[in-house]
Design a protein around this motif. Sequence first.
Motif, PDB file in Angstrom:
ATOM      1  N   THR A   5     -20.176  55.616  -0.076  1.00  0.00           N
ATOM      2  CA  THR A   5     -21.352  56.042  -0.845  1.00  0.00           C
ATOM      3  C   THR A   5     -20.921  56.936  -2.003  1.00  0.00           C
ATOM      4  OG1 THR A   5     -22.676  55.961   1.168  1.00  0.00           O
ATOM      5  CG2 THR A   5     -23.623  57.120  -0.691  1.00  0.00           C
ATOM      6  N   GLN A   6     -19.965  57.831  -1.750  1.00  0.00           N
ATOM      7  CA  GLN A   6     -19.470  58.718  -2.799  1.00  0.00           C
ATOM      8  C   GLN A   6     -18.885  57.923  -3.966  1.00  0.00           C
ATOM      9  OE1 GLN A   6     -16.749  61.512  -1.016  1.00  0.00           O
ATOM     10  NE2 GLN A   6     -18.224  62.085   0.548  1.00  0.00           N
ATOM     11  N   GLN A   7     -18.226  56.821  -3.648  1.00  0.00           N
ATOM     12  CA  GLN A   7     -17.641  55.985  -4.701  1.00  0.00           C
ATOM     13  C   GLN A   7     -18.720  55.331  -5.557  1.00  0.00           C
ATOM     14  OE1 GLN A   7     -15.126  53.232  -2.633  1.00  0.00           O
ATOM     15  NE2 GLN A   7     -13.515  54.733  -2.276  1.00  0.00           N
ATOM     16  N   TRP A   8     -19.902  55.131  -4.979  1.00  0.00           N
ATOM     17  CA  TRP A   8     -20.988  54.472  -5.703  1.00  0.00           C
ATOM     18  C   TRP A   8     -21.755  55.437  -6.607  1.00  0.00           C
ATOM     19  CZ3 TRP A   8     -23.381  49.432  -5.120  1.00  0.00           C
ATOM     20  CH2 TRP A   8     -22.618  48.540  -4.379  1.00  0.00           C
ATOM     21  N   LEU A   9     -21.603  56.741  -6.415  1.00  0.00           N
ATOM     22  CA  LEU A   9     -22.400  57.710  -7.165  1.00  0.00           C
ATOM     23  C   LEU A   9     -22.335  57.534  -8.682  1.00  0.00           C
ATOM     24  CD1 LEU A   9     -22.080  60.994  -5.085  1.00  0.00           C
ATOM     25  CD2 LEU A   9     -24.071  59.496  -5.320  1.00  0.00           C
ATOM     26  N   PRO A  10     -21.153  57.354  -9.296  1.00  0.00           N
ATOM     27  CA  PRO A  10     -21.140  57.164 -10.755  1.00  0.00           C
ATOM     28  C   PRO A  10     -21.934  55.924 -11.199  1.00  0.00           C
ATOM     29  CG  PRO A  10     -18.950  57.723  -9.962  1.00  0.00           C
ATOM     30  CD  PRO A  10     -19.797  57.471  -8.743  1.00  0.00           C
ATOM     31  N   GLN A  32     -33.084  63.121  -8.452  1.00  0.00           N
ATOM     32  CA  GLN A  32     -33.590  61.743  -8.399  1.00  0.00           C
ATOM     33  C   GLN A  32     -34.460  61.433  -9.614  1.00  0.00           C
ATOM     34  OE1 GLN A  32     -35.691  61.071  -4.768  1.00  0.00           O
ATOM     35  NE2 GLN A  32     -36.802  59.358  -5.577  1.00  0.00           N
ATOM     36  N   VAL A  33     -34.245  60.274 -10.182  1.00  0.00           N
ATOM     37  CA  VAL A  33     -35.063  59.796 -11.281  1.00  0.00           C
ATOM     38  C   VAL A  33     -36.030  58.729 -10.771  1.00  0.00           C
ATOM     39  CG1 VAL A  33     -35.040  58.598 -13.496  1.00  0.00           C
ATOM     40  CG2 VAL A  33     -33.274  60.290 -12.982  1.00  0.00           C
ATOM     41  N   ASP A  34     -35.563  57.858  -9.904  1.00  0.00           N
ATOM     42  CA  ASP A  34     -36.328  56.699  -9.451  1.00  0.00           C
ATOM     43  C   ASP A  34     -36.474  56.724  -7.930  1.00  0.00           C
ATOM     44  OD1 ASP A  34     -37.166  54.093  -8.709  1.00  0.00           O
ATOM     45  OD2 ASP A  34     -36.167  53.213 -10.438  1.00  0.00           O
ATOM     46  N   GLN A  35     -37.677  56.508  -7.405  1.00  0.00           N
ATOM     47  CA  GLN A  35     -37.927  56.501  -5.963  1.00  0.00           C
ATOM     48  C   GLN A  35     -37.131  55.417  -5.241  1.00  0.00           C
ATOM     49  OE1 GLN A  35     -39.684  58.670  -4.116  1.00  0.00           O
ATOM     50  NE2 GLN A  35     -40.046  59.877  -5.950  1.00  0.00           N
ATOM     51  N   ASN A  36     -36.802  54.331  -5.911  1.00  0.00           N
ATOM     52  CA  ASN A  36     -36.043  53.250  -5.284  1.00  0.00           C
ATOM     53  C   ASN A  36     -34.623  53.681  -4.904  1.00  0.00           C
ATOM     54  OD1 ASN A  36     -38.041  51.250  -5.303  1.00  0.00           O
ATOM     55  ND2 ASN A  36     -37.653  50.842  -7.466  1.00  0.00           N
ATOM     56  N   PHE A  37     -34.163  54.770  -5.502  1.00  0.00           N
ATOM     57  CA  PHE A  37     -32.836  55.260  -5.176  1.00  0.00           C
ATOM     58  C   PHE A  37     -32.705  55.564  -3.688  1.00  0.00           C
ATOM     59  CE2 PHE A  37     -30.194  59.109  -4.532  1.00  0.00           C
ATOM     60  CZ  PHE A  37     -28.962  58.518  -4.725  1.00  0.00           C
ATOM     61  N   ASP A  42     -30.447  54.966   1.631  1.00  0.00           N
ATOM     62  CA  ASP A  42     -30.787  54.889   3.048  1.00  0.00           C
ATOM     63  C   ASP A  42     -30.177  53.672   3.735  1.00  0.00           C
ATOM     64  OD1 ASP A  42     -32.061  56.040   5.281  1.00  0.00           O
ATOM     65  OD2 ASP A  42     -33.755  54.665   5.058  1.00  0.00           O
ATOM     66  N   GLY A  43     -29.636  52.755   3.004  1.00  0.00           N
ATOM     67  CA  GLY A  43     -28.988  51.626   3.652  1.00  0.00           C
ATOM     68  C   GLY A  43     -28.946  50.352   2.836  1.00  0.00           C
ATOM     69  N   GLN A  44     -29.795  50.247   1.826  1.00  0.00           N
ATOM     70  CA  GLN A  44     -29.781  49.029   1.029  1.00  0.00           C
ATOM     71  C   GLN A  44     -28.432  48.836   0.343  1.00  0.00           C
ATOM     72  OE1 GLN A  44     -32.561  48.769  -2.267  1.00  0.00           O
ATOM     73  NE2 GLN A  44     -32.927  46.618  -1.790  1.00  0.00           N
ATOM     74  N   TRP A  45     -27.732  49.932   0.074  1.00  0.00           N
ATOM     75  CA  TRP A  45     -26.417  49.816  -0.559  1.00  0.00           C
ATOM     76  C   TRP A  45     -25.481  48.978   0.296  1.00  0.00           C
ATOM     77  CZ3 TRP A  45     -21.797  51.160   1.524  1.00  0.00           C
ATOM     78  CH2 TRP A  45     -21.802  52.004   2.623  1.00  0.00           C
ATOM     79  N   GLY A  50     -22.419  44.114   1.309  1.00  0.00           N
ATOM     80  CA  GLY A  50     -22.150  42.901   2.077  1.00  0.00           C
ATOM     81  C   GLY A  50     -22.356  41.652   1.240  1.00  0.00           C
ATOM     82  N   TYR A  51     -23.432  41.639   0.464  1.00  0.00           N
ATOM     83  CA  TYR A  51     -23.730  40.520  -0.434  1.00  0.00           C
ATOM     84  C   TYR A  51     -22.580  40.332  -1.424  1.00  0.00           C
ATOM     85  CZ  TYR A  51     -26.045  37.960  -4.224  1.00  0.00           C
ATOM     86  OH  TYR A  51     -26.362  37.053  -5.201  1.00  0.00           O
ATOM     87  N   ASP A  52     -22.135  41.432  -2.025  1.00  0.00           N
ATOM     88  CA  ASP A  52     -21.031  41.362  -2.988  1.00  0.00           C
ATOM     89  C   ASP A  52     -19.749  40.871  -2.315  1.00  0.00           C
ATOM     90  OD1 ASP A  52     -19.934  41.924  -5.691  1.00  0.00           O
ATOM     91  OD2 ASP A  52     -18.751  43.412  -4.586  1.00  0.00           O
ATOM     92  N   ALA A  53     -19.485  41.359  -1.100  1.00  0.00           N
ATOM     93  CA  ALA A  53     -18.281  40.920  -0.372  1.00  0.00           C
ATOM     94  C   ALA A  53     -18.345  39.427  -0.078  1.00  0.00           C
ATOM     95  CB  ALA A  53     -18.134  41.715   0.924  1.00  0.00           C
TER      96      ALA A  53
END
Length: 179
Positions: A5-10, A32-37, A42-45, A50-53
């Motif tokens: 998750t930390q790697q995804w922050l940028p 936070q700027v967007d509620q979808n974040f 929470d887990g969508q990442w 998985g989709y990307d892999a």
Amino acid sequence: MTPVTQQWLPAIQQAGFIDQIQQSHHLYNLHQVDQNFWKFVDGQWLELFGYDAAKQAGCFDDVCYNLAIPIPNQNATNQIDLAATYAASLLIAECKAEEEPFKTAHLDKLSAIANMIGGSFVVKLFITARSRRKTDPRHMNSFLDQAKARQIVVVTGEQLPDLATILKQETQQPTYARV
């Protein structure tokens, strides 16, 4: 916050979900700027990871994440975090980024969905961002035994960098032979 998750922050900041990241020791303060974040954090990442892999694996005919499957004769759906097809084979995965993901109920859900759509012909994976090393060994061994009994391959946080390879292997030479 997991190292992945930390790697995804940028990238999250560049996408506009957050506009400030402040780190103090191991704690992060995100504006936070967007509620979808929060759905993403929470887990969508992990579903997207998985989709990307699966796309990187280069062996699937079709890949989908967050797939809703209607339940016949009911006004309800089952949700599959990751689904991929290869020739006439189907791979499905439950992705959990929660604090304590090693729950038998998650395996039961995945097994029930697989039984509904193809039984033992469906390759099943449980993917989590959490480390097996940070879980009580007795609890972890019990969870792994439950997964094995349901013919579910467990992928933990330590294995996420190899997820594309694992997905390809489980599709072409599954751990649990199809009967």
